[in-house]
Enzyme design. Sequence first.
Site, PDB file in Angstrom:
ATOM      1  N   THR A  21     -39.276 -61.733  71.265  1.00  0.00           N
ATOM      2  CA  THR A  21     -40.260 -62.704  71.791  1.00  0.00           C
ATOM      3  C   THR A  21     -39.527 -63.698  72.703  1.00  0.00           C
ATOM      4  O   THR A  21     -39.333 -63.414  73.874  1.00  0.00           O
ATOM      5  CB  THR A  21     -41.000 -63.449  70.656  1.00  0.00           C
ATOM      6  OG1 THR A  21     -40.050 -64.016  69.769  1.00  0.00           O
ATOM      7  CG2 THR A  21     -41.908 -62.505  69.907  1.00  0.00           C
ATOM      8  N   LYS A  50     -34.762 -59.344  65.733  1.00  0.00           N
ATOM      9  CA  LYS A  50     -35.224 -60.348  66.696  1.00  0.00           C
ATOM     10  C   LYS A  50     -35.202 -61.712  66.020  1.00  0.00           C
ATOM     11  O   LYS A  50     -35.330 -61.815  64.793  1.00  0.00           O
ATOM     12  CB  LYS A  50     -36.607 -60.032  67.247  1.00  0.00           C
ATOM     13  CG  LYS A  50     -37.764 -60.016  66.309  1.00  0.00           C
ATOM     14  CD  LYS A  50     -38.545 -61.285  66.090  1.00  0.00           C
ATOM     15  CE  LYS A  50     -38.844 -62.072  67.331  1.00  0.00           C
ATOM     16  NZ  LYS A  50     -39.634 -63.302  66.932  1.00  0.00           N
ATOM     17  N   THR A  92     -36.390 -63.437  56.089  1.00  0.00           N
ATOM     18  CA  THR A  92     -35.767 -63.188  57.385  1.00  0.00           C
ATOM     19  C   THR A  92     -36.745 -63.314  58.536  1.00  0.00           C
ATOM     20  O   THR A  92     -37.907 -63.635  58.360  1.00  0.00           O
ATOM     21  CB  THR A  92     -35.281 -61.732  57.434  1.00  0.00           C
ATOM     22  OG1 THR A  92     -36.438 -60.904  57.507  1.00  0.00           O
ATOM     23  CG2 THR A  92     -34.506 -61.342  56.208  1.00  0.00           C
TER      24      THR A  92
END
Lengths: 404, 404
Positions: free
Chosen positions: A154, A180, A191
């Site tokens: 992102t 990511k 996470t």
Amino acid sequence: LRSWTLKPSEVLAPKDFEASAISVGLKQSGLDLALLVSTRPSFGAAMFTTNAVKAAPVQVSQRYLQINQGRIRAVIVNSGNANACTGPTGIVAAEAMASATANLLGIPVEQVLVCSTGVIGTTLPLERIITKTAQLKKSLSVTSLHAASEAILTTDTINKVCTAETLFGGTPVRITGMTKGAGMIHPQMATTLGFVLTDACITHDLLKKALSKANQGSYQRISVDGDTSTNDTLAIIANGGAGAPSINQPDKDYFHFVDGLTQVCQSLAQQIVRDGEGATKFVTIRVNGLRSEKQATRVARAIANSPLVKTAISGEDPNWGRILCAAGYAGVPFDANLVSIALGGLPVCLGGEAVIYNESHAQEILRQEEIELTIDFQAGSSNAIFWTCDLTKEYIHINADYRT
Amino acid sequence: LRSWTLKPSEVLAPKDFEASAISVGLKQSGLDLALLVSTRPSFGAAMFTTNAVKAAPVQVSQRYLQINQGRIRAVIVNSGNANACTGPTGIVAAEAMASATANLLGIPVEQVLVCSTGVIGTTLPLERIITKTAQLKKSLSVTSLHAASEAILTTDTINKVCTAETLFGGTPVRITGMTKGAGMIHPQMATTLGFVLTDACITHDLLKKALSKANQGSYQRISVDGDTSTNDTLAIIANGGAGAPSINQPDKDYFHFVDGLTQVCQSLAQQIVRDGEGATKFVTIRVNGLRSEKQATRVARAIANSPLVKTAISGEDPNWGRILCAAGYAGVPFDANLVSIALGGLPVCLGGEAVIYNESHAQEILRQEEIELTIDFQAGSSNAIFWTCDLTKEYIHINADYRT
């Protein structure tokens, strides 16, 4: 002693895995839909956010995990829209993503994990995804893991991957991961998105334990801004494709596997911190000499999350008082008069007081992109390590203007 | 029903109180040493930081409070140097500040509170203070409270004061407060520096209870950056100078006093948030419908401390998903499908999902300097209120370059 060869910027497919990635217009540009598949039956395990608000794909994946008897064959993941806070419509959309994938691959739907990341509270444009899944299947290949690692990003500025290789009984085995990150990373809460594939052969029980252990030593030890996502997921698929001996008890082979998996997850977690939103410094925090690892971790986390510590590092200011102050509000009792602090090996505080140090030496240390803070409490023999980044104006810029 | 008249920008001396402020060169410029004195015997109470690392003046003041039988006559306070993380030398310096003050005023040393604020870890230049205390005494006057309120500031851009007036049995009574804030404000950990003077007549026991109650409703409900100082202190002195009837039991008079004190402390706390480092917005967070006030407060605090919420507000972005997400990691269980969120009265989320709202109306609300977030959980009847500010690039600028 066997060891793992770590390739932190490579994402080489383990045997019998394929991937693909396409653009379906969820992000303004670039790849935003990825598929990871084991071409043979496989086990899987996953850990999810502890946020009370769980995105639809998290809820759906958790349900599948309860009924699939440890079998996971594929991961379908989109970026650009988190499908979180989207109500019953969101659940239907996540289920539709999984079932379209299952139909294409000819596998039971509960063997598909579904993940999303992006903006919260916006209905997922499901049609765009469903109408493109055939194309996704068509482009499956062993060389598309890199594209997949791009499609899950992102606000990340770089893709984050790692491959580790070793021999089990003379047979080459791989563990390959992609992740990511950027903002919204917090250690206590599982996470960000992370996917690990391995052609090792391991029982479902041991795979789950190995993932939990690796997570403890990696994703649980990083912090970008202390916030926690509604979507955080770390998943692993193991398919035995390498043809190496099976790991079916907690023996040397198992611990070797855990070691490799931890190294991969640590590399991925550290890459997240290095690419933290607006970050210019990578900070390693070592907390030494407390009564338990839990206490040491708690203190390390408080330091890692302190906006005042993080801005001081961004300003290259050897303001160690803020480090001691952050330690002080971690909820762990200690005697401030016994504390020593060092910046990159240079003692700046001894016995809770300033020591005279060479200012230009300190400046030189703080100008580096990698900075190590060591804080010793002389209260016990337990230590903890933590990784974080600095807090910069760029972080504000990214997050003030993310949606608009 | 009696009420209090609140004057939020005035600092009018209650009867038989004096103050003075001078410059002794601890700050680069401006007033940096202040004295507050009751000219007649008085009671006092104080609350301190819960940080494990307590500055020398906090340690010394806490010791005095244990032996002074509730008697406090004066507060000596410097800015520019926190006298924190300064070891035994720091303790000696704090004691010397108190004893120089006690000698000048002819009162026992344990009736003097000593406070410091500023840079941590630098030895206090004690000589500069001690040699100027005579001058400090000479300039004592009933009109110097404003100067004193300036002398306690650090990165604050404005002085923060409040006066409240009422009648007790027909006699005018005042409660007057001053505070300093900016960064390093966190509700769980007592306060920043705050000093309240009153000419009400109240027993020591009730004074302590009233301060604790007022603190709960004010300083405990604000957040600037989630960090907590080593020096936080909130103190009150009551000297009965008004000649009003004594408050010696938890009756209507007592509750009237608590109400006035809470109003003063709320005004001071809100002034801190309004002047938060780099802040451009004042945000009121209302959490409604949880099972206990404790839960509601915990959720409100998580929202108030979330960097992602605070940057969204700075960017005037109606990103309500971040609000729900922050609520989700507060450690309080709730059903996301029952949650509603409103921005300035405009519903943006109903039943955990987006509602269609007028974008330009939302923009108009977010452009205001005062923003109210309301989040309703429909899980109970307990509510909480919290005040915070946005997180801006200017915060980073101030804190990255503070010491250097």
